[in-house]
Design an enzyme around this catalytic site. Structure first.
Site, PDB file in Angstrom:
ATOM      1  N   ASN A   1     -11.016   0.661 -88.754  1.00  0.00           N
ATOM      2  CA  ASN A   1     -10.518   1.562 -87.709  1.00  0.00           C
ATOM      3  C   ASN A   1     -10.655   0.857 -86.350  1.00  0.00           C
ATOM      4  OD1 ASN A   1     -10.611   3.515 -85.570  1.00  0.00           O
ATOM      5  ND2 ASN A   1     -10.828   5.125 -87.084  1.00  0.00           N
TER       6      ASN A   1
ATOM      7  N   HIS B   1     -11.570   1.917 -81.217  1.00  0.00           N
ATOM      8  CA  HIS B   1     -12.421   1.574 -80.083  1.00  0.00           C
ATOM      9  C   HIS B   1     -12.095   0.229 -79.434  1.00  0.00           C
ATOM     10  CE1 HIS B   1     -14.261   5.319 -80.406  1.00  0.00           C
ATOM     11  NE2 HIS B   1     -14.680   5.117 -81.634  1.00  0.00           N
TER      12      HIS B   1
ATOM     13  N   HIS C   1      -6.419   6.552 -85.094  1.00  0.00           N
ATOM     14  CA  HIS C   1      -6.353   8.002 -84.911  1.00  0.00           C
ATOM     15  C   HIS C   1      -5.601   8.254 -83.610  1.00  0.00           C
ATOM     16  CE1 HIS C   1      -8.854  11.997 -84.569  1.00  0.00           C
ATOM     17  NE2 HIS C   1      -7.554  12.198 -84.515  1.00  0.00           N
TER      18      HIS C   1
ATOM     19  N   ARG D   1      -5.004  10.583 -81.196  1.00  0.00           N
ATOM     20  CA  ARG D   1      -5.535  11.895 -80.792  1.00  0.00           C
ATOM     21  C   ARG D   1      -4.552  12.608 -79.882  1.00  0.00           C
ATOM     22  NH1 ARG D   1     -10.606  13.906 -80.918  1.00  0.00           N
ATOM     23  NH2 ARG D   1     -12.054  12.766 -82.236  1.00  0.00           N
TER      24      ARG D   1
ATOM     25  N   ARG E   1      -6.913   9.537 -76.074  1.00  0.00           N
ATOM     26  CA  ARG E   1      -8.031   8.894 -75.380  1.00  0.00           C
ATOM     27  C   ARG E   1      -8.235   7.430 -75.791  1.00  0.00           C
ATOM     28  NH1 ARG E   1     -13.110  11.993 -78.136  1.00  0.00           N
ATOM     29  NH2 ARG E   1     -11.923  13.821 -77.536  1.00  0.00           N
TER      30      ARG E   1
ATOM     31  N   GLU F   1      -4.420   8.587 -88.705  1.00  0.00           N
ATOM     32  CA  GLU F   1      -5.125   9.878 -88.710  1.00  0.00           C
ATOM     33  C   GLU F   1      -4.463  10.783 -87.682  1.00  0.00           C
ATOM     34  OE1 GLU F   1      -9.182   9.111 -87.815  1.00  0.00           O
ATOM     35  OE2 GLU F   1      -9.513   7.958 -89.627  1.00  0.00           O
TER      36      GLU F   1
ATOM     37  N   THR G   1     -14.847  12.762 -84.536  1.00  0.00           N
ATOM     38  CA  THR G   1     -14.521  13.801 -85.523  1.00  0.00           C
ATOM     39  C   THR G   1     -15.813  14.331 -86.141  1.00  0.00           C
ATOM     40  OG1 THR G   1     -12.613  12.397 -85.970  1.00  0.00           O
ATOM     41  CG2 THR G   1     -12.893  14.312 -87.380  1.00  0.00           C
TER      42      THR G   1
ATOM     43  N   GLU H   1     -10.744  12.101 -98.109  1.00  0.00           N
ATOM     44  CA  GLU H   1     -11.751  11.222 -97.504  1.00  0.00           C
ATOM     45  C   GLU H   1     -12.986  12.066 -97.254  1.00  0.00           C
ATOM     46  OE1 GLU H   1     -10.479   8.375 -94.642  1.00  0.00           O
ATOM     47  OE2 GLU H   1     -12.442   8.308 -93.675  1.00  0.00           O
TER      48      GLU H   1
ATOM     49  N   HIS I   1     -17.030   7.600 -91.883  1.00  0.00           N
ATOM     50  CA  HIS I   1     -17.602   8.154 -90.664  1.00  0.00           C
ATOM     51  C   HIS I   1     -19.073   7.769 -90.509  1.00  0.00           C
ATOM     52  CE1 HIS I   1     -18.241  10.544 -87.118  1.00  0.00           C
ATOM     53  NE2 HIS I   1     -16.931  10.577 -87.014  1.00  0.00           N
TER      54      HIS I   1
HETATM   55  N1  PXP Z   1     -12.605   8.307 -91.212  1.00  0.00           N
HETATM   56  C1  PXP Z   1     -12.083   9.289 -90.446  1.00  0.00           C
HETATM   57  C2  PXP Z   1     -11.202  10.289 -91.101  1.00  0.00           C
HETATM   58  C3  PXP Z   1     -12.356   9.342 -89.062  1.00  0.00           C
HETATM   59  O1  PXP Z   1     -11.845  10.346 -88.322  1.00  0.00           O
HETATM   60  C4  PXP Z   1     -13.154   8.333 -88.489  1.00  0.00           C
HETATM   61  C5  PXP Z   1     -13.428   8.363 -87.013  1.00  0.00           C
HETATM   62  O2  PXP Z   1     -12.266   8.297 -86.298  1.00  0.00           O
HETATM   63  C6  PXP Z   1     -13.642   7.318 -89.316  1.00  0.00           C
HETATM   64  C7  PXP Z   1     -13.366   7.343 -90.686  1.00  0.00           C
HETATM   65  C8  PXP Z   1     -14.444   6.176 -88.788  1.00  0.00           C
HETATM   66  O3  PXP Z   1     -15.648   6.614 -88.284  1.00  0.00           O
HETATM   67  P1  PXP Z   1     -16.571   5.599 -87.496  1.00  0.00           P
HETATM   68  O4  PXP Z   1     -15.815   5.169 -86.286  1.00  0.00           O
HETATM   69  O5  PXP Z   1     -17.785   6.387 -87.203  1.00  0.00           O
HETATM   70  O6  PXP Z   1     -16.816   4.436 -88.435  1.00  0.00           O
END
Ligand code: PXP
Length: 239
Positions: free
Chosen positions: A7, A10, A43, A45, A49, A70, A101, A151, A192
């Site tokens: 992901n 960031h 994601h 959003r 952001r 996402e 999330t 998930e 997550h």
């Molecule tokens: N899976 C989903 C569905 C999420 O919404 C997120 C956060 O955006 C993640 C995984 C990844 O989480 P993290 O950034 O804490 O690794």
């Protein structure tokens, strides 16, 4: 071997801090794939952001990047998804004020909307996934809603592990959901709050086919580099 979705939200957070171009999330996506990621997650959003519409457009245009998008469960986000045609869509709950999330979807409350979204995704041949809390009720409901995947939210077990607290009950819950979901024909993903330690622990659950990890990879890369961090996670997944 389980798949790793990186992901890159960031990377965009960091870029947006100066409202400029660096670091470029598209370059991060390409690099992550070159290093060994199996897919990229972003994601989009509602408040934009981190990932912006132009990022999504550029990543989707690059057919070498398998993209997991996402989105919140609403028709406007679905429209954007259908226009950009990512490979996969994961429906997530979204709350404007949250930092991240915070939990899984409320499937009961959003049942009809989610059903409609999944149907439209299927018509466009986009794999669907629902981000849910690890409980059997939501697994069964996800199957009823005809989702391809679920998930499982790993936020709670990740916190317990980081705080060195007993996580066996939460682990059993996730394992049980993964087993039952898998036996029903759902593909099981998890994500997550995960880091090396959580990955090592959750990798023991055979039914989980994919992990989506973001914040830890990007943050740890500041110290050790993108290549080392992604490779280290892939190495854990090989065991
Ligand atoms: N899976 C989903 C569905 C999420 O919404 C997120 C956060 O955006 C993640 C995984 C990844 O989480 P993290 O950034 O804490 O690794």
């Amino acid at each position: 071997m389980k798949r790793l979705g990186v992901n890159i939200d960031h990377v965009a957070t960091l870029r947006n801090a100066r409202d400029g171009f660096h670091p470029d999330p598209i370059l991060a996506a390409k690099l992550a794939m070159k290093i060994g990621a199996d897919s990229i997650t972003v994601h989009l959003r509602e408040d934009r952001r981190h990932i912006k519409d132009k990022d999504l457009f550029k990543i989707c245009r690059n057919k070498k990047i398998p993209l997991n998008l996402e989105i919140a469960a609403n028709m406007q986000m679905l429209k954007i998804a259908l226009r950009n045609k990512p490979n996969f869509v994961c429906i997530v709950p979204e709350n404007r004020k949250e930092i991240t999330t915070e939990g899984g979807l409320n499937l009961k409350k959003n049942r009809n909307k989610i059903k409609k979204i999944i149907l439209k995704l299927k018509k466009s041949k986009i794999r669907s996934s629902l981000f849910i809390n690890p409980n059997i009720h939501d697994i069964k409901l996800s199957k009823k809603l005809n989702s391809d995947c679920v998930e499982l939210h790993t936020g709670k077990i990740s916190d317990l592990i980081k705080l060195k607290k007993n996580f066996s009950k939460e682990f059993k819950k996730i394992k049980n959901c993964a087993k039952i979901g898998d036996s029903m024909g759902l593909e099981i993903h998890a994500g997550h709050g995960m880091d090396y330690k959580t990955t090592k622990i959750l990798n023991k659950i055979n039914e989980i086919k994919e992990f989506n990890i973001g914040h830890f990879i990007i943050a740890e890369s500041i110290f050790y580099g993108f290549k080392d961090v992604i490779r280290k996670i892939k190495k854990i997944l090989k065991k």
